[in-house]
Design a protein around this motif. Structure first.
Motif, mmCIF file in Angstrom:
data_model
loop_
_atom_site.group_PDB
_atom_site.id
_atom_site.type_symbol
_atom_site.label_atom_id
_atom_site.label_comp_id
_atom_site.label_asym_id
_atom_site.label_seq_id
_atom_site.Cartn_x
_atom_site.Cartn_y
_atom_site.Cartn_z
ATOM 1 N N PRO A 1 -49.090 17.758 -2.851
ATOM 2 C CA PRO A 1 -48.019 16.752 -2.803
ATOM 3 C C PRO A 1 -48.616 15.347 -2.901
ATOM 4 O O PRO A 1 -49.697 15.080 -2.369
ATOM 5 C CB PRO A 1 -47.377 16.988 -1.434
ATOM 6 C CG PRO A 1 -47.786 18.377 -1.045
ATOM 7 C CD PRO A 1 -49.138 18.584 -1.645
ATOM 8 N N SER A 2 -47.918 14.462 -3.574
ATOM 9 C CA SER A 2 -48.410 13.097 -3.736
ATOM 10 C C SER A 2 -47.260 12.109 -3.569
ATOM 11 O O SER A 2 -46.087 12.498 -3.517
ATOM 12 C CB SER A 2 -49.044 12.920 -5.116
ATOM 13 O OG SER A 2 -48.068 13.050 -6.140
ATOM 14 N N ARG A 3 -47.609 10.837 -3.470
ATOM 15 C CA ARG A 3 -46.635 9.756 -3.464
ATOM 16 C C ARG A 3 -46.883 8.894 -4.688
ATOM 17 O O ARG A 3 -48.020 8.501 -4.970
ATOM 18 C CB ARG A 3 -46.763 8.904 -2.199
ATOM 19 C CG ARG A 3 -46.628 9.659 -0.886
ATOM 20 C CD ARG A 3 -45.323 10.399 -0.748
ATOM 21 N NE ARG A 3 -44.147 9.535 -0.924
ATOM 22 C CZ ARG A 3 -42.897 9.979 -0.893
ATOM 23 N NH1 ARG A 3 -42.655 11.279 -0.705
ATOM 24 N NH2 ARG A 3 -41.894 9.149 -1.052
ATOM 25 N N VAL A 4 -45.820 8.624 -5.427
ATOM 26 C CA VAL A 4 -45.920 7.831 -6.655
ATOM 27 C C VAL A 4 -45.218 6.497 -6.407
ATOM 28 O O VAL A 4 -44.026 6.463 -6.055
ATOM 29 C CB VAL A 4 -45.272 8.566 -7.843
ATOM 30 C CG1 VAL A 4 -45.431 7.740 -9.119
ATOM 31 C CG2 VAL A 4 -45.883 9.949 -8.018
ATOM 32 N N PHE A 5 -45.952 5.398 -6.616
ATOM 33 C CA PHE A 5 -45.443 4.067 -6.284
ATOM 34 C C PHE A 5 -44.946 3.336 -7.537
ATOM 35 O O PHE A 5 -45.232 3.735 -8.669
ATOM 36 C CB PHE A 5 -46.538 3.261 -5.594
ATOM 37 C CG PHE A 5 -47.053 3.918 -4.331
ATOM 38 C CD1 PHE A 5 -46.425 3.685 -3.118
ATOM 39 C CD2 PHE A 5 -48.134 4.782 -4.373
ATOM 40 C CE1 PHE A 5 -46.885 4.297 -1.954
ATOM 41 C CE2 PHE A 5 -48.599 5.397 -3.220
ATOM 42 C CZ PHE A 5 -47.972 5.162 -2.004
ATOM 43 N N ARG A 6 -44.210 2.248 -7.296
ATOM 44 C CA ARG A 6 -43.588 1.497 -8.395
ATOM 45 C C ARG A 6 -44.587 0.978 -9.414
ATOM 46 O O ARG A 6 -44.290 0.878 -10.605
ATOM 47 C CB ARG A 6 -42.791 0.319 -7.828
ATOM 48 C CG ARG A 6 -41.409 0.689 -7.330
ATOM 49 C CD ARG A 6 -40.642 -0.567 -6.972
ATOM 50 N NE ARG A 6 -39.240 -0.300 -6.720
ATOM 51 C CZ ARG A 6 -38.331 -1.242 -6.478
ATOM 52 N NH1 ARG A 6 -38.714 -2.513 -6.464
ATOM 53 N NH2 ARG A 6 -37.072 -0.925 -6.257
ATOM 54 N N ASP A 7 -45.786 0.615 -8.946
ATOM 55 C CA ASP A 7 -46.777 0.051 -9.870
ATOM 56 C C ASP A 7 -47.573 1.136 -10.589
ATOM 57 O O ASP A 7 -48.534 0.837 -11.296
ATOM 58 C CB ASP A 7 -47.736 -0.881 -9.119
ATOM 59 C CG ASP A 7 -48.611 -0.145 -8.119
ATOM 60 O OD1 ASP A 7 -48.334 1.037 -7.825
ATOM 61 O OD2 ASP A 7 -49.584 -0.757 -7.621
ATOM 62 N N GLY A 8 -47.185 2.383 -10.420
ATOM 63 C CA GLY A 8 -47.885 3.477 -11.072
ATOM 64 C C GLY A 8 -49.005 4.073 -10.239
ATOM 65 O O GLY A 8 -49.643 5.040 -10.655
ATOM 66 N N SER A 9 -49.240 3.515 -9.050
ATOM 67 C CA SER A 9 -50.263 4.075 -8.171
ATOM 68 C C SER A 9 -49.824 5.446 -7.667
ATOM 69 O O SER A 9 -48.632 5.735 -7.553
ATOM 70 C CB SER A 9 -50.520 3.147 -6.990
ATOM 71 O OG SER A 9 -51.069 1.915 -7.425
#
Length: 352
Positions: free
Chosen positions: A48-56
């Motif tokens: 599982p991952s977290r995807v942020f607005r800046d593409g991180s």
């Protein structure tokens, strides 16, 4: 108005609106849920991952060792930091077939003949293949190049010193990305550069922050493509564990030098791999076989990885337009605006 009514009015009025707004902002700051493909015991897993607005992207995963790109990765005689069979497959009837014991027997024959004589063909994907003659055209195989049977040979790299004080001939190893070193395009060196492997080629050239409990937080470059996320170079492992990069001589360790300083002083990710099973160093037993030095000691504990969405090297025809160093990797991250505080905020989203 009694106390109960007053508390209810606060909860149902402005204070609860502020609370809900703060909660929503916190959830938004941690991006959206995603998944990254990894591998444990050669079986695919989904982290599982977290995807942020800046593409991180933030993800937790263990870290295996990938020595590819290092000058000591593969050698003549199969004494490198990884096994030759990890850099090629047998090529039979137009198909890649995993290189087993029979394949390696044929490889030894081909190696002794300079890959010129008739025999087994190999689909090489982690080493450089060159023509046997200047005008010879190389043949492609699935995600690789054919060597053996007179169709091409694996290119020699440098000669390296062994722990016994002799020299051994290496094969030139590759990575998906190259950078400029000494004015020439060169593959990313696993033994000096913190390099990570990705299963998603769109992440190549991205900078990653890696850290974990009792480890040195380290910046690395995604510079190689493989079947799964969660592999890192020799230098990355050393930086995480010790905060510095050191040079390791190659094996083999002769029987007369077994269980002495060159073997007992090995530090992760390097381990001793004797030719004979159950021939490891232990009290009361004298080893009977030589041992190779392999870079196989990964980190089984889950680490925190933060792929920095807006931090990457400029792209050139050969991969990266400039020389990559540990310092330049961090500099790219800082110039893109990734402070320690910002990285740790994204990292903390993995622990909520």
């Amino acid at each position: 108005m009694n106390r109960v009514t007053w508390v209810r009015s606060l909860v149902c009025g402005l204070p609860i609106a502020v609370l809900c707004s703060t909660t929503a902002l916190a959830a938004e700051a941690c991006g959206s849920a995603g998944k990254i493909v990894g591998k444990v015991d050669n079986k695919p897993v989904s982290y599982p991952s977290r995807v942020f607005r800046d593409g991180s992207i933030a993800v937790r995963a263990p870290l295996a060792v990938n020595p590819d790109g290092g000058s000591g990765s593969y050698t003549v005689g199969n004494h490198g930091f990884t096994y030759v069979q990890n850099g090629l497959d047998a090529w039979r009837a137009g198909r890649r077939v995993a290189c087993d014991a029979a394949c390696m027997t044929e490889f030894a024959k081909a190696e002794a003949a300079g890959f010129a004589s008739a025999g087994e063909e190999f689909c090489v994907f982690a080493m450089v293949v060159e023509p046997l003659s200047p005008n010879q055209a190389l043949s492609a195989c699935t995600k690789g190049t054919i060597a053996g049977n007179g169709k091409g040979r694996i290119k020699f790299g440098t000669e390296r010193q062994t722990v016994a004080g002799t020299t051994i001939q290496t094969y030139a190893s590759t990575t998906s990305l190259r950078h400029m070193s000494g004015g020439k395009a060169a593959y990313l060196d696993s033994e000096s550069l913190p390099v990570l492997v990705t299963n998603d080629s769109s992440l190549l050239r991205k900078i990653v922050w890696v850290g974990g409990q009792d480890l040195h937080g380290t910046f690395g470059l995604i510079g190689d493509v493989g079947p799964a996320f969660g592999e890192g170079s020799i230098a990355l492992h050393q930086l995480l564990r010790d905060g510095s990069v050191t040079t390791q001589s190659l094996g083999p360790i002769p029987v007369g030098m077994r269980c002495q300083q060159p073997e007992l002083a090995l530090k992760a990710p390097f381990i001793s791999r004797p030719d004979s099973k159950n021939d490891a160093c232990r009290p009361g037993r004298t080893p009977t076989s030589v041992s190779d030095i392999r870079a196989y000691k990964g980190i089984d504990e889950y680490l925190d990885f933060v792929v920095l969405g807006e931090a990457d090297f400029p792209r050139g025809s050969n991969g990266v337009l400039e020389e990559v160093t540990p310092a330049s990797i961090e500099l790219v991250a800082r110039k893109a605006g990734y402070s320690d505080e910002k990285i740790q905020e994204m990292r903390q989203c993995l622990h909520r």
